[in-house]
Design a protein around this motif. Structure first.
Motif, short mmCIF file in Angstrom:
data_model
loop_
_atom_site.label_atom_id
_atom_site.label_comp_id
_atom_site.label_asym_id
_atom_site.label_seq_id
_atom_site.Cartn_x
_atom_site.Cartn_y
_atom_site.Cartn_z
N VAL A 3 23.31 30.88 53.15
CA VAL A 3 23.89 29.61 53.60
C VAL A 3 25.31 29.83 54.09
N MET A 4 26.11 30.58 53.34
CA MET A 4 27.48 30.85 53.76
C MET A 4 27.52 31.66 55.04
N GLN A 5 26.63 32.63 55.16
CA GLN A 5 26.56 33.44 56.38
C GLN A 5 26.24 32.55 57.58
N THR A 6 25.34 31.60 57.41
CA THR A 6 24.98 30.68 58.48
C THR A 6 26.17 29.81 58.87
N ILE A 7 26.89 29.32 57.87
CA ILE A 7 28.10 28.52 58.14
C ILE A 7 29.11 29.34 58.93
N ALA A 8 29.34 30.57 58.48
CA ALA A 8 30.34 31.43 59.13
C ALA A 8 29.95 31.76 60.57
N LEU A 9 28.67 31.98 60.81
CA LEU A 9 28.21 32.34 62.15
C LEU A 9 28.34 31.20 63.15
N LEU A 74 35.53 33.69 52.84
CA LEU A 74 34.68 32.60 52.37
C LEU A 74 33.89 33.09 51.17
N SER A 75 33.94 32.37 50.08
CA SER A 75 33.26 32.76 48.84
C SER A 75 32.26 31.68 48.46
N GLY A 76 30.99 32.07 48.27
CA GLY A 76 29.95 31.10 47.95
C GLY A 76 28.79 31.27 48.93
N MET A 109 33.36 27.81 48.15
CA MET A 109 32.42 26.71 48.37
C MET A 109 31.33 26.71 47.31
N SER A 110 31.06 25.54 46.76
CA SER A 110 30.03 25.39 45.75
C SER A 110 29.26 24.10 46.01
N LEU A 111 28.04 24.06 45.51
CA LEU A 111 27.15 22.92 45.73
C LEU A 111 26.66 22.38 44.39
N ALA A 112 26.95 21.12 44.12
CA ALA A 112 26.48 20.50 42.88
C ALA A 112 24.95 20.45 42.86
N VAL A 113 24.38 20.72 41.70
CA VAL A 113 22.92 20.74 41.52
C VAL A 113 22.57 20.00 40.24
N GLY A 114 21.49 19.25 40.26
CA GLY A 114 20.98 18.63 39.05
C GLY A 114 21.58 17.28 38.73
N PHE A 115 22.43 16.75 39.58
CA PHE A 115 23.04 15.46 39.30
C PHE A 115 22.04 14.32 39.46
N ASP A 116 21.04 14.52 40.35
CA ASP A 116 20.07 13.45 40.58
C ASP A 116 18.83 13.59 39.71
N GLY A 117 18.78 14.64 38.89
CA GLY A 117 17.67 14.81 37.96
C GLY A 117 16.45 15.50 38.54
N THR A 118 16.45 15.81 39.84
CA THR A 118 15.27 16.42 40.44
C THR A 118 15.31 17.94 40.36
N GLY A 119 16.50 18.52 40.29
CA GLY A 119 16.63 19.97 40.28
C GLY A 119 16.56 20.60 41.65
N LYS A 120 16.34 19.79 42.69
CA LYS A 120 16.29 20.32 44.05
C LYS A 120 17.68 20.74 44.50
N ALA A 126 25.60 21.54 52.54
CA ALA A 126 26.61 22.55 52.88
C ALA A 126 26.42 23.05 54.31
N LEU A 127 25.17 23.26 54.71
CA LEU A 127 24.90 23.77 56.06
C LEU A 127 25.39 22.82 57.13
N GLU A 128 25.20 21.52 56.93
CA GLU A 128 25.57 20.55 57.95
C GLU A 128 27.06 20.25 57.96
#
Length: 238
Positions: A3-9, A74-76, A109-120, A126-128
């Protein structure tokens, strides 16, 4: 990393990856000092290092890219938020911290996970939003020894509420516990367990921004001195 590589590119075609070959959550700003480092080239401009995120940034500057120095670190993107007290444990933040220490503009860069309870894991947030955010940050006038800690909320890209400039929050409870288990010989061993519990943080903090669906951008710096306490401490010890 992909994901980070895609952002950087999306920002430049000259993207190098120098990253840990294994999971380094909780590594903080640690160095590998008691064993040798291994560095393997996986493909063009992509290298795996046997050490910590801090090791990787040093290896990039001093060895892998010694003749072609980076202009941005860029870290993450970390799977899981690095907010509030997390930043002192975070290997992701430490990678950006080391980049800052070495004189490069650096963004964690970090992405929150699990806040909505789905685990997705909603990588698309982040990509967008990542490339445009980095572009805008690079136009800002950064003071020396400042890194940017970015946290994306646990939202689909269209549900992200915007961007907030925040301060580091403080959790109102200790979420780490110790779980005791037994191996097949009856000997005890232990895991740290993590209680995922929502707090009620104040406005203006990274915690509140991510909870409310905003991208949190927190300027951090390596100076851990509590400057406003120095005079009082001098008086107390005079």
């Amino acid at each position: 990393l992909k994901v980070m590589q895609t952002i950087a590119l999306k920002l430049t075609k000259d993207v190098w990856v120098v990253a840990p070959e294994r999971e380094q959550s909780g590594a903080s700003h640690s160095l590998t000092l008691h064993e040798p480092l291994r560095c393997r080239q996986l493909e063009d401009k992509v290298f795996a290092v046997s050490g910590t995120p801090t090791d990787c940034v040093i290896m990039a500057k001093r060895h892998v890219m010694k003749d072609h120095q980076p202009t941005l670190v860029l870290s993450g993107v970390n799977r899981g938020a690095n907010i509030a007290d997390d930043v002192t444990y975070s290997g992701t933040v430490a990678g950006a911290l080391e980049g800052t220490t070495l004189g490069f503009r650096s963004i964690a860069m970090s992405l929150a996970v699990g806040f909505d309870g789905t685990g997705k894991v909603k990588w698309d947030a982040a990509l967008e939003h990542g490339p445009g955010l980095v572009s805008h940050l690079l136009k800002a006038d950064w003071p020396d020894q400042v890194l940017m800690n970015v946290n994306f909320p646990d939202r689909e890209p269209s549900d992200v509420q915007g961007i907030q400039i925040t301060r580091q929050g403080v959790r109102d409870q200790n979420l780490l516990g110790v779980e005791e288990r037994s191996d097949t010989w009856g000997n005890a061993y232990y895991w740290f367990d993590y209680e995922r519990k929502r707090s009620n943080p104040p406005e203006g903090t990274d915690l509140r921004a991510v909870y409310d669906g905003y991208i949190s951008v927190t300027p951090l710096h390596p100076d851990l001195t509590r400057h406003d306490f120095i005079d009082g401490l001098k008086t107390a010890l005079s």
